[in-house]
Design an enzyme around this catalytic site. Structure first.
Site, PDB file in Angstrom:
ATOM      1  N   ARG A 168      32.164  35.223  46.391  1.00  0.00           N
ATOM      2  CA  ARG A 168      33.914  35.642  46.347  1.00  0.00           C
ATOM      3  C   ARG A 168      33.813  37.253  46.167  1.00  0.00           C
ATOM      4  O   ARG A 168      33.560  37.881  45.302  1.00  0.00           O
ATOM      5  CB  ARG A 168      34.519  35.030  44.848  1.00  0.00           C
ATOM      6  N   ASP A 450      36.767  36.420  31.411  1.00  0.00           N
ATOM      7  CA  ASP A 450      36.695  37.317  32.448  1.00  0.00           C
ATOM      8  C   ASP A 450      37.998  37.789  32.716  1.00  0.00           C
ATOM      9  O   ASP A 450      38.991  37.947  32.007  1.00  0.00           O
ATOM     10  CB  ASP A 450      36.306  36.356  33.630  1.00  0.00           C
TER      11      ASP A 450
END
Length: 532
Positions: A168, A450
């Site tokens: 990603r 996150d």
């Protein structure tokens, strides 16, 4: 065209690091420069279009499925490319930053897929960016084993049976300021994609798989088209057959939810499905409609996947994917193991309910943040899939989702609690401190936090203040208390920078779209100009 013919030089504006020359080769930098030259203007136009769309929605324009693409949605004949080698069975996917420790742990986890996350789970220091590329290269070459200074060994337990690697890259809103092309920073997603593709695409093909990606924070079909054109160009430059790349798109913005079919259509020769990126999805919803009282959300913990608007989003995602022959991948289980048996069992019970719902709804697999959750997730999906690799044959024709259902937030609205206010401030502060010190994924109070969850925390505080459901005096008092706790718990914490960052991103009249671009430029960029 071969890489030896490329002339679009990129300058490195950072000090050299250990083994950086293996990644930052002249040919690799030329490859990135070629992509930057070809696609910079379109990227800039799309970022401007994001701002225009945000202004339209803020001024009251309705959000609906686009009329211009109704033919794409009504045409039942088209399908995405068939699953590629290594992506046929995706029942368990583990995610995490591509540092060496996480790389080994993820590859030993027993998951079918590892998503190496340069975005939400990585604080983009220069060492993390290039170190992550080295980890991927070493993993593919089976030389990732290492021993820490404390003597702890990290070894691949079964090098012949490893999860498929899917990378990603960072989102379109981010730059990489340590690399310069034509007097400007190189777009961060082109750096992450380009370095991995240049060094590892052919290696992965030789290993029987291919260069596979997760695409974050897309907002519309035009951004998907841009990525598709980048894939076509990259494959042509390196002489790789067109269609070798595969990409799964995270549906993690509210505007993308209205263009799922169009996004699949634009990427159809390179598509490997969609993912329910639910934490960023909540962040996007608040950010997009935070000015409206009918989009006030209660505490984050109260907004579960059973909320009507979240059910509409996930069911539409499954139906869309299966209608087009694509994989539908479920959202993140963020729980982490606890040494307290009761807490641990309660966390596993939450994960079980979440994954059972996804498997029963038709998802083909799901995400976990910790290796300890892989067996549970596999058990649940095994129970539904059996020997089948997926359940794409479940068309979910029973699902019909309207624009109003995707936006039906009012049905779960409620006032924030004192605990919810404190939790949001504490999570944002503690995550900011870790991020500023180079750590992008942090275990806090039993959850893996996150950048996405930190974004939710700070925009909720902003929204509650804007609509005066909490007062500034309360926020300031809790902020002072949590700053003091942070300093007491972590004497090395960067207190002043953390507080300033929170005040800039959560307490100003205008809400910054992301906390990361400004914080990156102010705190993580360490230039030491040199020529590559």
């Amino acid at each position: 065209m071969t890489t030896t013919e490329l002339t679009h030089r990129v300058r490195v504006l950072a000090s050299p690091g250990d083994r950086h020359d293996e990644i930052l080769t002249p040919a690799a930098l030329d490859f990135i420069g070629t992509l930057a030259a070809a696609f910079h203007e379109r990227r800039q136009w799309l970022l401007k279009e994001r701002r225009r769309q945000a202004l339209r929605l803020a001024s009251g324009s309705p959000l609906d499925f686009p009329l211009a693409t109704s033919a794409v949605r009504s045409d039942a004949s088209w399908r995405v490319a068939p699953p590629a080698h290594g992506l046929t069975d995706r029942r368990v996917e583990i995610t995490g930053p591509p540092d060496r420790r996480m790389t080994v742990n993820a590859l030993n986890s027993g998951a079918q897929v590892w998503m190496a996350d340069f975005e939400d789970a990585t604080a983009p220091t220069w060492e993390n960016v290039i170190g992550g590329q080295l980890s991927l290269l070493d993993a593919i070459e089976r030389r990732i084993d290492f021993t820490t200074e404390e003597g702890k060994e990290y070894r691949l337990t079964d090098p012949d049976r490893l999860p498929t690697i899917v990378v990603r890259p960072r989102g379109w809103h981010l730059d990489e300021e340590h690399l310069e092309f034509d007097g400007r920073p190189v777009p961060a997603p082109l750096v992450d994609f380009g370095l991995y593709f240049f060094h590892c695409a052919q290696r992965q093909i030789d290993a029987g798989q291919g260069p596979y990606f997760y695409l974050p924070k897309l907002e519309n079909r035009y951004e998907a088209r841009l990525w598709n054109d980048i894939f076509v160009a990259a494959q042509e430059i390196l002489g790789i057959p067109r269609g070798t790349v595969r990409a799964t798109v995270l549906i993690e913005t509210i505007t993308a939810a209205f263009e799922m079919e169009e996004i699949l259509y634009e990427l159809r020769e390179h598509s490997s499905g969609l993912n329910a990126g639910r934490w960023d999805y909540l962040f996007s919803l608040i950010k997009t409609f935070g000015h409206r009282t009918d989009f006030l959300l209660p505490d984050r913990a109260s907004v579960t996947m059973t909320a009507p608007f979240m059910r509409a989003y996930t069911e539409l995602l499954v139906r869309t994917c299966h209608r087009r022959g694509a994989h539908a991948i479920g959202g993140m289980a963020a729980q982490v193991p606890s040494k307290d048996p009761a807490v641990h069992e309660a966390a596993l019970a939450k994960v079980r309910l979440d994954k059972e719902r996804e498997a029963e709804d038709g998802f083909d697999g799901s995400w976990v943040a910790h290796p300890a959750l892989v067996p549970l997730c596999r058990e649940i999906f095994n129970g539904v899939l059996g020997d089948r690799p997926d359940q794409r044959n479940r068309s979910r024709d029973d699902v019909e989702v309207t624009a109003a259902e995707l936006l039906s937030v009012r049905r779960i609205s409620g006032p924030p609690t004192a605990e919810g206010v404190r939790t949001n401030i504490a999570v944002a502060l503690r995550y900011y401190d870790a991020w500023l010190r180079g750590q992008g994924a942090v275990a806090l109070d039993g959850l893996m936090e996150d950048a996405a969850t930190a974004e939710i925390a700070r925009v909720q505080i902003w929204q509650w203040l804007r609509h005066r459901v909490i007062d500034r005096e309360t926020v300031t008092r809790v902020l002072d208390e949590e700053i003091a706790r942070l300093g007491a718990d972590y004497p090395w914490a960067r207190i002043d920078e953390v507080r300033e960052l929170f005040e800039r991103t959560a307490l100003q009249p205008e809400l910054p779209l992301f906390f990361t671009p400004d914080a990156y430029s102010r705190h993580l960029v360490r230039r030491a100009e040199r020529r590559a």
